[in-house]
Structure formats: C-alpha cells, structure tokens
Design a protein around this motif. Structure first.
Motif, PDB file in Angstrom:
ATOM      1  N   SER A  69      33.206  43.632  24.364  1.00 34.84           N
ATOM      2  CA  SER A  69      32.364  44.517  23.561  1.00 34.84           C
ATOM      3  C   SER A  69      32.644  44.386  22.074  1.00 34.84           C
ATOM      4  N   ALA A  70      33.802  43.788  21.727  1.00 37.56           N
ATOM      5  CA  ALA A  70      34.187  43.675  20.319  1.00 37.56           C
ATOM      6  C   ALA A  70      33.743  42.371  19.688  1.00 37.56           C
ATOM      7  N   THR A  71      33.183  41.448  20.479  1.00 36.29           N
ATOM      8  CA  THR A  71      32.786  40.159  19.946  1.00 36.29           C
ATOM      9  C   THR A  71      31.311  39.914  20.231  1.00 36.29           C
ATOM     10  N   SER A  72      30.723  39.001  19.469  1.00 34.16           N
ATOM     11  CA  SER A  72      29.306  38.694  19.622  1.00 34.16           C
ATOM     12  C   SER A  72      29.054  37.879  20.884  1.00 34.16           C
ATOM     13  N   ALA A  73      27.783  37.787  21.282  1.00 34.52           N
ATOM     14  CA  ALA A  73      27.428  37.000  22.456  1.00 34.52           C
ATOM     15  C   ALA A  73      27.808  35.542  22.261  1.00 34.52           C
ATOM     16  N   GLU A  74      27.616  35.023  21.041  1.00 35.30           N
ATOM     17  CA  GLU A  74      27.956  33.634  20.756  1.00 35.30           C
ATOM     18  C   GLU A  74      29.461  33.413  20.882  1.00 35.30           C
ATOM     19  N   ALA A  75      30.243  34.385  20.369  1.00 31.73           N
ATOM     20  CA  ALA A  75      31.689  34.260  20.459  1.00 31.73           C
ATOM     21  C   ALA A  75      32.150  34.352  21.905  1.00 31.73           C
ATOM     22  N   ARG A  76      31.503  35.244  22.677  1.00 28.22           N
ATOM     23  CA  ARG A  76      31.893  35.368  24.082  1.00 28.22           C
ATOM     24  C   ARG A  76      31.607  34.081  24.843  1.00 28.22           C
ATOM     25  N   ALA A  77      30.479  33.461  24.536  1.00 28.64           N
ATOM     26  CA  ALA A  77      30.138  32.210  25.211  1.00 28.64           C
ATOM     27  C   ALA A  77      31.133  31.108  24.851  1.00 28.64           C
ATOM     28  N   ALA A  78      31.525  31.055  23.569  1.00 34.78           N
ATOM     29  CA  ALA A  78      32.495  30.050  23.145  1.00 34.78           C
ATOM     30  C   ALA A  78      33.842  30.290  23.811  1.00 34.78           C
ATOM     31  N   GLU A  98      43.795  40.737  30.645  1.00 35.10           N
ATOM     32  CA  GLU A  98      44.274  40.835  29.271  1.00 35.10           C
ATOM     33  C   GLU A  98      44.001  39.534  28.526  1.00 35.10           C
ATOM     34  N   LEU A  99      43.392  39.645  27.356  1.00 32.06           N
ATOM     35  CA  LEU A  99      43.131  38.490  26.513  1.00 32.06           C
ATOM     36  C   LEU A  99      43.862  38.681  25.183  1.00 32.06           C
ATOM     37  N   VAL A 100      44.169  37.580  24.537  1.00 31.26           N
ATOM     38  CA  VAL A 100      45.025  37.626  23.343  1.00 31.26           C
ATOM     39  C   VAL A 100      44.214  37.327  22.089  1.00 31.26           C
ATOM     40  N   VAL A 101      44.445  38.121  21.050  1.00 29.31           N
ATOM     41  CA  VAL A 101      43.697  38.042  19.803  1.00 29.31           C
ATOM     42  C   VAL A 101      44.655  37.860  18.635  1.00 29.31           C
ATOM     43  N   CYS A 102      44.267  37.041  17.676  1.00 35.93           N
ATOM     44  CA  CYS A 102      45.025  36.865  16.437  1.00 35.93           C
ATOM     45  C   CYS A 102      44.169  37.308  15.262  1.00 35.93           C
ATOM     46  N   VAL A 103      44.679  38.229  14.474  1.00 33.17           N
ATOM     47  CA  VAL A 103      44.037  38.648  13.222  1.00 33.17           C
ATOM     48  C   VAL A 103      44.988  38.285  12.098  1.00 33.17           C
ATOM     49  N   ALA A 104      44.512  37.502  11.135  1.00 35.05           N
ATOM     50  CA  ALA A 104      45.403  37.018  10.078  1.00 35.05           C
ATOM     51  C   ALA A 104      44.682  36.948   8.750  1.00 35.05           C
ATOM     52  N   LYS A 149      55.724  47.439   7.166  1.00 33.94           N
ATOM     53  CA  LYS A 149      55.728  46.724   8.439  1.00 33.94           C
ATOM     54  C   LYS A 149      54.299  46.455   8.899  1.00 33.94           C
ATOM     55  N   LEU A 150      54.112  45.343   9.580  1.00 29.22           N
ATOM     56  CA  LEU A 150      52.835  45.019  10.180  1.00 29.22           C
ATOM     57  C   LEU A 150      52.517  46.043  11.265  1.00 29.22           C
ATOM     58  N   SER A 151      51.313  46.596  11.263  1.00 28.25           N
ATOM     59  CA  SER A 151      50.908  47.565  12.278  1.00 28.25           C
ATOM     60  C   SER A 151      49.941  46.902  13.247  1.00 28.25           C
ATOM     61  N   ARG A 152      50.474  46.397  14.351  1.00 29.04           N
ATOM     62  CA  ARG A 152      49.624  45.737  15.342  1.00 29.04           C
ATOM     63  C   ARG A 152      48.686  46.734  16.006  1.00 29.04           C
ATOM     64  N   SER A 153      49.177  47.962  16.227  1.00 27.58           N
ATOM     65  CA  SER A 153      48.349  48.946  16.914  1.00 27.58           C
ATOM     66  C   SER A 153      47.106  49.296  16.100  1.00 27.58           C
ATOM     67  N   ARG A 154      47.251  49.475  14.793  1.00 27.86           N
ATOM     68  CA  ARG A 154      46.089  49.799  13.956  1.00 27.86           C
ATOM     69  C   ARG A 154      45.169  48.588  13.811  1.00 27.86           C
ATOM     70  N   THR A 155      45.764  47.390  13.717  1.00 21.06           N
ATOM     71  CA  THR A 155      44.950  46.184  13.629  1.00 21.06           C
ATOM     72  C   THR A 155      44.154  45.999  14.917  1.00 21.06           C
ATOM     73  N   ARG A 156      44.804  46.246  16.049  1.00 18.39           N
ATOM     74  CA  ARG A 156      44.135  46.143  17.345  1.00 18.39           C
ATOM     75  C   ARG A 156      42.983  47.137  17.454  1.00 18.39           C
ATOM     76  N   ALA A 157      43.238  48.384  17.027  1.00 18.64           N
ATOM     77  CA  ALA A 157      42.191  49.407  17.080  1.00 18.64           C
ATOM     78  C   ALA A 157      41.010  49.028  16.199  1.00 18.64           C
ATOM     79  N   ASP A 158      41.301  48.454  15.026  1.00 27.61           N
ATOM     80  CA  ASP A 158      40.219  48.054  14.131  1.00 27.61           C
ATOM     81  C   ASP A 158      39.425  46.895  14.714  1.00 27.61           C
ATOM     82  N   PHE A 159      40.113  45.967  15.391  1.00 27.72           N
ATOM     83  CA  PHE A 159      39.424  44.849  16.037  1.00 27.72           C
ATOM     84  C   PHE A 159      38.454  45.367  17.101  1.00 27.72           C
ATOM     85  N   LEU A 160      38.929  46.319  17.894  1.00 25.80           N
ATOM     86  CA  LEU A 160      38.078  46.849  18.966  1.00 25.80           C
ATOM     87  C   LEU A 160      36.954  47.710  18.415  1.00 25.80           C
TER      88      LEU A 160
END
Length: 648
Positions: free
Chosen positions: A562-571, A584-590, A637-648
């Motif tokens: 739900s957080a990614t586009s149809a094109e991204a999901r297909a890729a 569970e799928l893994v995401v990198c935000v940088a 410190k890097l906040s993975r939880s907030r970054t994850r929430a923003d991604f979703l």
C-alpha cells in the motif's frame, strides 16, 4: 578502512592493539562526594574561585564561565525562588527549556536543591515549531509539568515568534505553562531547603525515541550517586580532570557524563553547542588541544564526522594540535562502528592522540547512563551463525562476506555491584553465565550465545514516569513493571530483579558485545539481520549516500504494497520472485548527496547489489531522499521507527 586486515591483527592479540591504562576499573576513591549536591557544597568551599564550567562559541571564544562558588550561589537562588516565590511544591515537575549554555545546569541543580523534579527538554525552535513542538508537547503531557524554566534569550525568541498563540497543524495548542526566566531573577528570600532523600526522584530523563515514543525514566538521587561514583572509578577522574564536550545538555550522556561527572570529581570543563560541532566538526579536536583535555565523550558518528571534516581541510590550513593529554574518549550511545575509530585515530594520531584513548562504552538511560566501559576487543564472527543461530562464533578467517566485525564495550569496573547477564527473553533463562538446573547447556568457549542484555544494580532507575491519579497511564505502568522487573529462572528466591534493556548482545573473554536493538532486528527466512550492519554495507557501497543517514527496516508485505506505486510493486515482484510473497519485506531509506541525485537509480542498484551479496538479503524498496530529511532523535540518533512510519 580494511576490517579484514585490522581484524587479523586483532585476533592475534585479542584487542584493538592497546591495553587499558593502569588502574582502570578500581573502586571509587573513598573521598568521592556523595552525589552532585554534596559535590557542589564541598568544592564551593574548598576551591570557590576555580572555574567549573566554561561555555564557548562557534570559534572557541569564551561566552560564559562559572566558578564553583558562583554555581553554588546561582543554583541556590533558583532553588529558593522556586520554593518560596513561585511556590512550586516538592515533587512537582519543571521543564527545563534552554538553548545551549550554562543557564541550563544552574536551573537543573536548582531543581535538585529544591526537591523539584527536573525535566530536561529539547527547546522547540521558534521558527520551526511544526517539527519540534509535537515532541515537546508530548513530554509536557507525559510529565504533567505545569512550570517551565528558561532564560532571557529563549524567552525573547519565543515572544517574537508569538509562540503562546501558535496552533499546530493538527489543531493542538502550545502547552499551558507558567514560564520562569532564571537568569534575571532577583535575590530570593532566605529559607531552609531540606536535602531530598536518596529515594526521591531527581529528574525525568526522557528517552530519545530512537525505537519508540519517548518515555520518562525516573532517576532518583540514589541512582545518580551510585552511577556517577562508578563513572569516577572507571574513568579515573579527579580534580586534575579537564573535560571538553559538545553533547546536548538535556541528553543523559551529556548531562551526567559531561556535566555532573565533572562536578563530582572537582575538575574543569569546557563546553560548546552541538550546533557548533555540526557546523564545524574540527572545533571539537581544536578544543581538546587548546584546553589540554583529559576526557571527552561522543557517539560513534561524531568520530567519523570529525575525521572526515578534518581530512577535507587544506593541510596548510590545519592548526597544529596537541592531543597527548587525552586519556579517555568515550565512544557510545549508539552502535559502534570500528571504521569510525580507525578513521579518527588516523586523522589525529599524528598530533599525539593515543589509540588506547578511544574507549568503547555501553550504557542507557534506564540504568541512569553508565553500565560498562574499557572495550578492547574487535572480534570477527561468522555471519551465518549470528544470523541463523544467534551465536557469536569467532571466524577462522576475516574480512569476507561471511564475517562481521563486533566491537567490545568492556565490562563494569572491578569490584562494582553492576551485574550483566545475557538472557533468553522468551524463557527468562540466563545464557551467560549459564543458568543451572533449567535445561541450558554450558556455552562453548568458541561460541557465545546471543540474547537480551539484562542488568542489575542500584543504578537501575525507579521505572518509567506513569502519571498520577486520573492521569495514570496503565499501559505504560505495565511496560515499566516488565522492563524494570525482570526475574531470571532459578533466581526467584534471591529477590533480585533485572532491567531488561531491549538490547541484544553476547559476552566474549569478559567483554560485552552489543549487537543491536531487539525491536530493530530484521528476521527474514529465519535469519537475524542487525540493521546497523546492513546500513554500513549500503553506505560503503555508495559514497553518494550521506554517512549515518541510512535507515533499513522491515515492513509487513501488505503494508509495503500500500506504500508503493503499482509500477514499483510490479518491479519488486519481478526482482523478488517468490520472496515478494513473504510476510516481511526490507526497505532502505537513505539521504543522497545533492550532486548525485541525477544518478539515483545507479546508486540504488549498487546498494541493492552490495546488501544482497554481503547479507543474502533483497531490498524490496530503496528510497533516496534529500539531505537533512531522514528522521533523527533529539540526541542525533537515527530513528528507524519514525522513518518506517513515514515510509508507510
């Protein structure tokens, strides 16, 4: 940095290539003051004119200074004003809202003397309230504070911004508070201030929120006294100590390690704003040199940043430093990167910095701040055993894709009552040292079990602040009981309870190794991946990424869709194949450097390939964002939880 080459040398010697200074870890000297208030009374009488705190600006110029006598008088005046003029009751909470400077520590000590519970808080930036106000309002609501202490500078900026009338976008109001400006107080009336008992709460240390919403840790006067005494023992500090720090004063390592520890030992300290460090990282080593500092402390990223910025200077423009006096530079507060240590030593070794001065350390707010220090080992372990079996197996060879490097954080000082155990959190069974009579086999000397780090000592805090009366937070009270009341199977009769730190780690040859946060652990197809390892791999594969600004985390497959586009999901479906249906799928935000943004796709490809090759792990999505936009906590410190929430 070649971790393989360094680790080969380390494995032969069992350490970084240095030994601890003689005497580290001995018991505290018998004459150590009994906490900050006792220290203030003693040193203001014995050395009243000696400077205790000096604050400097962006160029190292002196902005403010306090002697021991001045600190004693100023904090006493704040205390008497709170109790006898403002009528703040003993046990009430007061927010400390100060820009970097010495007014904060005066107010903090004033609260301790008055029996008012101090609540250090990050001061919301008046021009960027949408970013800072939510965290501040949450802290105020949680603590129930009705009073806020500040200084003239912040009060003026607040009024100019019309802060009291501002509304947040979600409709929330700026908290209703009575503001007291402490640097312009007149002389408060005389009166008797009773010393708070050891069991009283001294202050609430709000956790930085790197893995969850901030929680207020109840630090008692007894906690402070015990923890600082063992810091004094471990670091071998005394009146000859010279401290230099840029750490935030509202953060536990800055407040207790840099300010209160210095006060208790009776030394001299020089401080600057964390913003000064971020703008000009070489300011830190320049101050270490100018002041002939003996002690300092910083998180791992700061060592890497200072080295990188120093190396970027024109060699002819670099000042001649003298770092021979530096005896103890704590590296802690976040996962320790051996590359950062190596880079710092390479950059500043030519100026007299001794390799053994950089000391990996472990601590957390729930244990006041300090747990152990004196790390010497750099250990290469088999990645497969660590990920699949939760065992740390020393690698026969190092530096390849099948190994990872762990940094030892030492042990509690010899003779201390700080107890560390490695525990299976699901069964509450001690893995190290192994429990007896509960079906656990003794660990092999060649393989250390990985489990949750549990700690027991008088430094364990009094729990989380859970509110009062109708404001009682039942869910937080339950979490507090579980976090601070761990009981190990087979030890029920002893009555001993443990702090469940939430950190995973193992013991090897007497040292604690920290693997990462249990809540951050990424589990894919039965393999345990520590996000900081994945992030380091990504950053080293792509120099276009900003160091320390990559967050890797797992998300449920349905939420990722739900957080990614149809094109991204297909890729992703084409790239992942059967793995795309995993739970569970893994995401990198940088963050990517601005000059490399046009090559984002190529950069992302290199990151994906490096992570797949080194960790046998596929990244479902790689999100490259502009500089300065990844979520970090107020302590950096890097906040993975907030970054994850923003991604979703």
């Amino acid at each position: 940095f070649n971790p393989g080459a360094l680790t080969n040398r380390v494995r032969a010697s069992g350490m970084f290539g240095w030994t601890s200074p003689p005497g580290r870890g001995s018991a505290p000297p018998a004459d150590v003051p009994d906490g900050p208030l006792d220290a203030l009374a003693r040193w203001s009488a014995e050395q009243p004119a000696r400077p205790v705190y000096t604050f400097v600006g962006d160029r190292g110029e002196q902005l403010a200074q306090l002697s021991y006598a001045q600190l004693d008088a100023a904090s006493d005046n704040v205390a008497r004003h709170l109790r006898f003029v403002a009528k703040v009751e003993v046990g009430a909470r007061a927010l400390l809202v100060y820009p970097p400077g010495l007014d904060f520590i005066v107010a903090y000590l004033g609260c301790l003397r008055a029996g008012v519970i101090a609540v250090p808080a990050f001061p919301p930036e008046p021009t960027r309230l949408s970013k800072d106000l939510v965290h501040f309002a949450a802290t105020q609501a949680s603590s129930g504070a009705r009073v806020a202490l500040t200084n003239t500078l912040y009060s003026h900026a607040k009024k100019l911004a019309g802060l009291s009338q501002l509304l947040r976008r979600d409709g929330g109001k700026w908290p209703e508070l009575t503001w007291i400006v402490t640097d312009t107080l007149g002389d408060a009336p005389a009166g008797t201030l009773e010393r708070p008992p050891p069991s009283a709460v001294a202050f609430l240390q709000y956790t930085s929120g790197s893995t969850a919403e901030p929680k207020g840790v109840r630090i008692t006067h007894a906690n402070l006294t015990h923890n600082i005494r063992w810091i004094v023992a471990a670091l071998q500090v005394d009146r000859a100590t010279v401290e230099v720090s840029w750490l935030p004063q509202y953060h536990d390592m800055g407040l207790i390690g840099a300010y209160l520890g210095l006060l208790v030992c009776g030394g001299e300290g020089t401080y600057c704003s964390p913003f000064s460090f971020v703008k000009d990282a070489p300011l830190w080593p320049r101050l270490l040199s100018d002041k002939r500092a003996t002690h300092t402390q910083a998180p791992s990223f700061a060592y890497a940043l200072a080295a990188r910025k120093w190396n970027a200077l024109d060699p002819k423009a670099r000042p001649a430093l003298k770092l021979h006096s530096l005896r103890h530079a704590i590296n802690g507060a976040e996962p320790i990167d051996p590359a950062a240590i190596s880079a710092f030593v390479r950059a500043f070794g030519p100026y007299g910095l001794r390799r053994e001065a950089i000391v990996p350390t472990y601590g957390l707010a729930e244990h006041t701040v300090f747990v152990c220090t004196g790390g010497k080992q750099l250990l290469a372990v088999e990645r497969g055993a660590l990920e699949r079996e939760r065992r740390a197996v020393p690698a026969a060879a190092s530096g390849g894709a099948n190994t990872t490097v762990a940094v030892g954080c030492g042990a509690p000082p010899a003779g201390s009552d700080i107890v560390i155990k490695i525990v299976d959190p699901d069964r509450a069974v001690s893995l190290y040292p192994p429990s007896t009579g509960v079906g656990v086999s003794r660990a092999s000397e060649h393989a250390a079990p990985v489990g949750e780090i549990w700690v027991s000592s008088p430094s364990v805090a009094d729990g989380y602040w859970t509110g009062e009366g109708r404001a009682l937070n039942a869910a937080l009270a339950q979490l507090s009981a579980e976090t601070f009341g761990g009981v190990i199977a087979g030890e029920e009769a002893s009555g001993r309870t443990y702090l469940r730190t939430g950190d995973l780690g193992f013991m090897h040859q007497g040292e604690l190794f920290v693997c990462g946060r249990q809540k951050d652990l990424i589990i894919v197809r039965g393999r345990n991946h520590y996000p900081q390892d994945l992030e380091r791999t990504a950053e080293r594969a792509a120099p276009e990424l900003r160091p320390g600004c990559a967050a890797i985390f797992a998300v449920p497959a349905d939420e990722a869709a739900s957080a990614t586009s149809a094109e991204a999901r297909a890729a992703a479906q084409r790239a992942l194949g059967a793995e795309a249906s995993a739970q569970e799928l893994v995401v990198c935000v940088a963050e990517i450097r601005a000059e490399a943004a046009a090559r984002a796709e190529e950069v992302a490809g290199r990151v994906a390939q490096a992570v797949a090759s080194a960790h046998v792990l596929t990244l479902h999505a790689i999100v490259l964002i502009k500089q300065g936009t990844v979520f970090k906590t107020k302590s950096g410190k890097l906040s993975r939880s907030r970054t994850r929430a923003d991604f979703l």
